[in-house]
Write a protein that holds these residues in place. Structure first.
Motif, short mmCIF file in Angstrom:
data_model
loop_
_atom_site.label_atom_id
_atom_site.label_comp_id
_atom_site.label_asym_id
_atom_site.label_seq_id
_atom_site.Cartn_x
_atom_site.Cartn_y
_atom_site.Cartn_z
N ILE A 109 -9.29 -7.29 7.54
CA ILE A 109 -8.88 -8.02 6.39
C ILE A 109 -8.17 -6.94 5.82
O ILE A 109 -8.31 -5.93 5.93
CB ILE A 109 -10.18 -8.52 5.46
CG1 ILE A 109 -10.84 -7.39 5.05
CG2 ILE A 109 -11.09 -9.62 6.29
CD1 ILE A 109 -11.84 -8.05 4.05
N ARG A 110 -7.46 -7.39 4.75
CA ARG A 110 -6.59 -6.58 3.88
C ARG A 110 -7.45 -6.57 2.52
O ARG A 110 -7.99 -7.38 2.23
CB ARG A 110 -5.22 -7.26 3.49
CG ARG A 110 -4.21 -6.94 4.46
CD ARG A 110 -2.82 -7.55 4.02
NE ARG A 110 -1.94 -7.69 5.06
CZ ARG A 110 -1.01 -6.73 5.46
NH1 ARG A 110 -1.10 -5.69 4.75
NH2 ARG A 110 -0.27 -6.91 6.38
N ASP A 111 -7.54 -5.56 2.12
CA ASP A 111 -8.09 -5.37 0.64
C ASP A 111 -7.31 -5.37 -0.36
O ASP A 111 -6.15 -5.70 -0.10
CB ASP A 111 -8.98 -3.68 0.76
CG ASP A 111 -7.93 -2.77 0.76
OD1 ASP A 111 -6.76 -2.84 0.59
OD2 ASP A 111 -8.40 -1.36 0.82
N GLU A 112 -7.75 -5.37 -1.69
CA GLU A 112 -6.74 -5.53 -2.87
C GLU A 112 -5.58 -4.75 -2.99
O GLU A 112 -4.67 -4.55 -3.59
CB GLU A 112 -7.69 -5.14 -4.22
CG GLU A 112 -8.54 -3.96 -4.50
CD GLU A 112 -9.72 -3.68 -3.75
OE1 GLU A 112 -10.21 -2.68 -3.57
OE2 GLU A 112 -10.17 -4.86 -3.28
N ASP A 113 -5.85 -3.32 -2.11
CA ASP A 113 -4.42 -2.36 -2.06
C ASP A 113 -3.52 -2.61 -0.95
O ASP A 113 -2.50 -2.24 -0.61
CB ASP A 113 -4.94 -1.05 -1.97
CG ASP A 113 -5.63 -0.51 -3.32
OD1 ASP A 113 -5.43 -1.05 -4.35
OD2 ASP A 113 -6.62 0.29 -2.82
N GLY A 114 -3.71 -3.61 -0.16
CA GLY A 114 -3.15 -4.24 0.87
C GLY A 114 -3.26 -3.29 2.20
O GLY A 114 -2.53 -3.62 3.44
N GLU A 115 -4.24 -2.61 2.11
CA GLU A 115 -4.74 -1.70 3.45
C GLU A 115 -5.61 -2.63 4.08
O GLU A 115 -6.42 -3.48 3.58
CB GLU A 115 -5.48 -0.45 3.10
CG GLU A 115 -4.75 0.18 1.93
CD GLU A 115 -3.57 1.23 2.80
OE1 GLU A 115 -3.82 1.37 3.93
OE2 GLU A 115 -2.69 1.34 2.34
N PHE A 116 -5.54 -2.52 5.50
CA PHE A 116 -6.31 -3.16 6.32
C PHE A 116 -7.90 -2.35 6.51
O PHE A 116 -7.96 -1.23 6.71
CB PHE A 116 -5.71 -3.27 7.83
CG PHE A 116 -4.95 -4.07 7.90
CD1 PHE A 116 -5.22 -5.54 7.95
CD2 PHE A 116 -3.65 -4.02 8.08
CE1 PHE A 116 -4.20 -6.49 8.07
CE2 PHE A 116 -2.46 -4.95 8.22
CZ PHE A 116 -2.92 -6.35 8.14
N VAL A 117 -8.96 -3.35 6.28
CA VAL A 117 -10.13 -2.53 6.28
C VAL A 117 -11.05 -3.58 7.29
O VAL A 117 -10.77 -4.70 7.29
CB VAL A 117 -10.85 -2.72 4.95
CG1 VAL A 117 -10.35 -1.48 4.25
CG2 VAL A 117 -10.90 -3.79 4.30
N THR A 118 -12.23 -2.91 7.66
CA THR A 118 -13.10 -3.80 8.57
C THR A 118 -14.36 -4.29 7.69
O THR A 118 -14.88 -3.69 6.99
CB THR A 118 -14.03 -2.81 9.62
OG1 THR A 118 -12.83 -2.56 10.52
CG2 THR A 118 -14.75 -3.76 10.59
N GLU A 119 -14.30 -5.60 7.78
CA GLU A 119 -15.33 -6.39 7.09
C GLU A 119 -16.51 -6.72 8.14
O GLU A 119 -16.41 -7.17 9.14
CB GLU A 119 -15.05 -7.59 6.20
CG GLU A 119 -16.20 -8.49 5.68
CD GLU A 119 -15.55 -9.84 5.23
OE1 GLU A 119 -15.29 -9.79 3.89
OE2 GLU A 119 -15.07 -10.73 5.95
N VAL A 120 -17.81 -6.52 8.01
CA VAL A 120 -18.85 -6.42 8.75
C VAL A 120 -19.84 -7.55 8.14
O VAL A 120 -20.22 -7.44 6.86
CB VAL A 120 -19.88 -5.20 9.02
CG1 VAL A 120 -20.98 -5.52 9.77
CG2 VAL A 120 -18.84 -4.10 9.48
N GLU A 121 -20.49 -8.43 9.03
CA GLU A 121 -21.26 -9.51 8.58
C GLU A 121 -22.10 -9.77 9.51
O GLU A 121 -22.02 -9.79 10.76
CB GLU A 121 -20.63 -10.97 7.92
CG GLU A 121 -19.73 -11.54 9.06
CD GLU A 121 -18.90 -12.68 8.55
OE1 GLU A 121 -18.86 -13.61 9.27
OE2 GLU A 121 -18.10 -12.62 7.71
N PRO A 122 -23.20 -10.39 9.48
CA PRO A 122 -24.46 -10.73 10.35
C PRO A 122 -23.82 -11.96 11.07
O PRO A 122 -23.22 -12.62 10.57
CB PRO A 122 -25.55 -10.95 9.39
CG PRO A 122 -25.64 -10.36 8.05
CD PRO A 122 -23.93 -10.30 7.93
N TYR A 123 -24.23 -12.17 12.17
CA TYR A 123 -23.57 -13.06 12.99
C TYR A 123 -24.74 -13.71 14.02
O TYR A 123 -25.83 -12.95 14.44
CB TYR A 123 -22.72 -12.51 14.09
CG TYR A 123 -21.75 -13.66 14.70
CD1 TYR A 123 -20.88 -14.42 14.04
CD2 TYR A 123 -22.30 -13.86 16.11
CE1 TYR A 123 -20.23 -15.32 14.56
CE2 TYR A 123 -21.27 -14.99 16.82
CZ TYR A 123 -20.40 -15.57 15.92
OH TYR A 123 -19.68 -16.59 16.66
#
Length: 81
Positions: free
Chosen positions: A65-79
């Motif tokens: 996803i893109r963070d508030e600065d426009g950088e791509f970061v990985t978001e981890v969530e249980p699945y």
């Protein structure tokens, strides 16, 4: 197969080996075979049924996803499968 986003699993007991990097144990769900496969060792694979039924596997999803600065970061969530 994309090892940057998707559904992944860790076998919790693998964390008992501190000489290895955590990324060495990351298994990716292959949508074609239905197996969870190691990026570092494609011969190491577990069927989806084994991973889902064994309580010693931690299943999670990673999204890019893109963070508030426009950088791509990985978001981890249980699945849950």
């Amino acid at each position: 197969m994309d090892f940057t986003t998707g559904v992944f699993a860790f076998f919790i007991n693998d964390f008992l080996y501190p000489e290895s990097k955590i990324g060495d144990f990351k298994l990716c769900l292959d949508s074609i075979s239905g197996d969870f496969i190691s990026q570092n060792n494609p011969e190491l694979r577990y069927s989806k049924e084994i991973v889902v039924e064994d309580p010693h596997f931690l299943i999670f999803k990673e999204n890019l996803i893109r963070d508030e600065d426009g950088e791509f970061v990985t978001e981890v969530e249980p699945y849950k499968i």
